[in-house]
Design a protein around this motif. Sequence first.
Motif, short mmCIF file in Angstrom:
data_model
loop_
_atom_site.label_atom_id
_atom_site.label_comp_id
_atom_site.label_asym_id
_atom_site.label_seq_id
_atom_site.Cartn_x
_atom_site.Cartn_y
_atom_site.Cartn_z
N ARG A 29 0.84 -1.21 0.00
CA ARG A 29 0.00 0.00 0.00
C ARG A 29 0.87 1.25 0.00
O ARG A 29 0.61 2.22 -0.73
N PRO B 297 2.81 2.79 -4.87
CA PRO B 297 2.85 4.11 -5.51
C PRO B 297 4.26 4.67 -5.63
O PRO B 297 4.58 5.34 -6.62
N ALA C 168 5.86 2.88 -8.48
CA ALA C 168 5.37 3.49 -9.73
C ALA C 168 6.04 4.84 -9.97
O ALA C 168 6.37 5.18 -11.12
N SER C 169 6.25 5.59 -8.89
CA SER C 169 6.93 6.89 -9.02
C SER C 169 8.35 6.70 -9.53
O SER C 169 8.79 7.41 -10.45
N TYR D 107 4.24 13.35 2.30
CA TYR D 107 3.38 12.20 2.02
C TYR D 107 4.06 10.88 2.33
O TYR D 107 3.48 10.00 2.97
N SER D 108 5.29 10.70 1.88
CA SER D 108 5.95 9.42 2.11
C SER D 108 6.19 9.17 3.59
O SER D 108 6.09 8.04 4.06
N GLN E 201 1.34 7.99 3.03
CA GLN E 201 0.30 8.31 2.05
C GLN E 201 1.02 8.69 0.75
O GLN E 201 1.33 9.85 0.52
N THR E 202 1.27 7.71 -0.10
CA THR E 202 2.24 7.91 -1.18
C THR E 202 1.62 8.12 -2.56
O THR E 202 2.35 8.36 -3.52
N ARG E 203 0.31 8.03 -2.70
CA ARG E 203 -0.30 8.22 -4.01
C ARG E 203 -0.03 9.60 -4.62
O ARG E 203 0.21 9.70 -5.83
N PRO E 204 -0.09 10.69 -3.83
CA PRO E 204 0.20 11.99 -4.43
C PRO E 204 1.62 12.08 -5.01
O PRO E 204 1.84 12.77 -6.02
N MET F 150 3.19 9.62 -6.37
CA MET F 150 3.08 8.91 -7.65
C MET F 150 2.48 9.82 -8.72
O MET F 150 2.99 9.89 -9.85
N VAL F 151 1.40 10.52 -8.39
CA VAL F 151 0.75 11.40 -9.35
C VAL F 151 1.72 12.46 -9.86
O VAL F 151 1.81 12.72 -11.07
#
Length: 477
Positions: A23, A27, A30-31, A160-161, A165-168, A170-171
């Motif tokens: 989880r 991300p 992916a980043s 974030y990391s 909470q790592t999705r941002p 990645m975005v």
Amino acid sequence: MPDIREYFRGRWGAPQGYAEILRVGMPLVASMASSTVMQFTDRLFLSKYSVNAIAASMPASIASLTIMLTLMGVCGYASVLIAQYVGSGAPQRVGSALWQGIWSALLGSLVLGACWFAAVPLFDLAGHDLPVRAQEVTYFRVLTVGSGLALFGASLGGFYSGRGQTRPVMVANVAAALVNIPLDYLLIFGDQGLGALGLPPVGLPALGVLGAALATVAGWLVSMLILARLIFTREHDRLYGVLSGWRFEWDMFRRLLRYGLPSGMNFFMELVGVAWFSFEVGKFGKEALAASNIAFSLNSLVFLPMLGLNIAVSSLAGQAMGRGRPVEAELVSRHTLHLAFAYMLPTAVLIAVFAGPLMDIFAPGDMDPAAFAPIRATGITLLYFIALYSLVDAGNIVYFGALKGAGDTLGVMFLLGFALVFFLALPILVLKLFGLDSLISYWMVFTLYIMLLAVTAVIRFYRRRWHGIRVVETAPR
């Protein structure tokens, strides 16, 4: 077999288990994969542009990254402070930690800008061919001056990391890649590239390595702006003080330097080893340098995505240490190693099996196939070395990340310095002394260096001296 299935099933949904690691980590993987694609396409386009361009790109980018990542080790360590504040139940301190990272990024940007003046003497020292040297200087100068944007991005990404909470992140990184890749192609080839796509010319010159560097800087800018827009909101200020915590706080900044400077030196020593190795390889000629550069570019496909797991385990281990529970940090590290090896093993096999076709991707557009043949043959051999040491590199990626999250950056710094001197530099100097120096003998040493480094990382981790380290003042003692 049922027992094995139960073993892994039990570790999937458990605390510090595979699901939690993925989880946070996927991300980030992916980043880093988007960053890998950016670097890969950059080298691919440059190889099609000219053999001098691909020969110049690797030494110049490694030299630039060595400086940038050394500074990023400091400002990026704000993510560990944030992780430990979150773990210790003090979210109100997150904003102040974020801003100390931003202030350190500002100072680092000034240092990077001053590196403009070091470019010529640095690459004169490398002693590469004059056409290659001129392009190295150009590439290095633009990357270092623009790297300040990457420092700010690393500081912001830590918000974030560090909280897992790592999705941002990645975005932001995927958006940077979507900007960088087409811009990279256009700026490198200009109207010639548009013509190859069947598009009319617009008066765009072919900038070669200069265009590649400018496209990279543009990607960093996009990532930084997206993160800044997402972070600095009233809601985040209410929860974490991201706006109200802007003031310089000496006590926290001193802790950032105490743990971040050794972390930066860790990056420095890892990359300076690769940079020095590239410079030494370059003395065997342009073809040897080009083969090594292509091999390292392909190696990034293995290594860089796994840095996402490195950041993830650093964050999760940091949160565990913030809670005062080092045993949880050990558990999450062990589970992360399982996941890292599950990626590294098949990837290493694929590199070994498809070494020839992978080298063919980088055949320069300005070189006759017969002239590229020796570069291809040498590169295939070097990819076998990469496949071999990739099998154990998972240990470096995971355990160094966990030690960083625990605050053991000083111990890791001494370990890396020892390895750099005794596992890499001295063996190569001995080879030169006895006249045994060659491209293959150098790569044998480099492979052994990576493998021994993994052994020392495991030993350092399981000696458990880091159990007693407390990075933030709110952590239980």
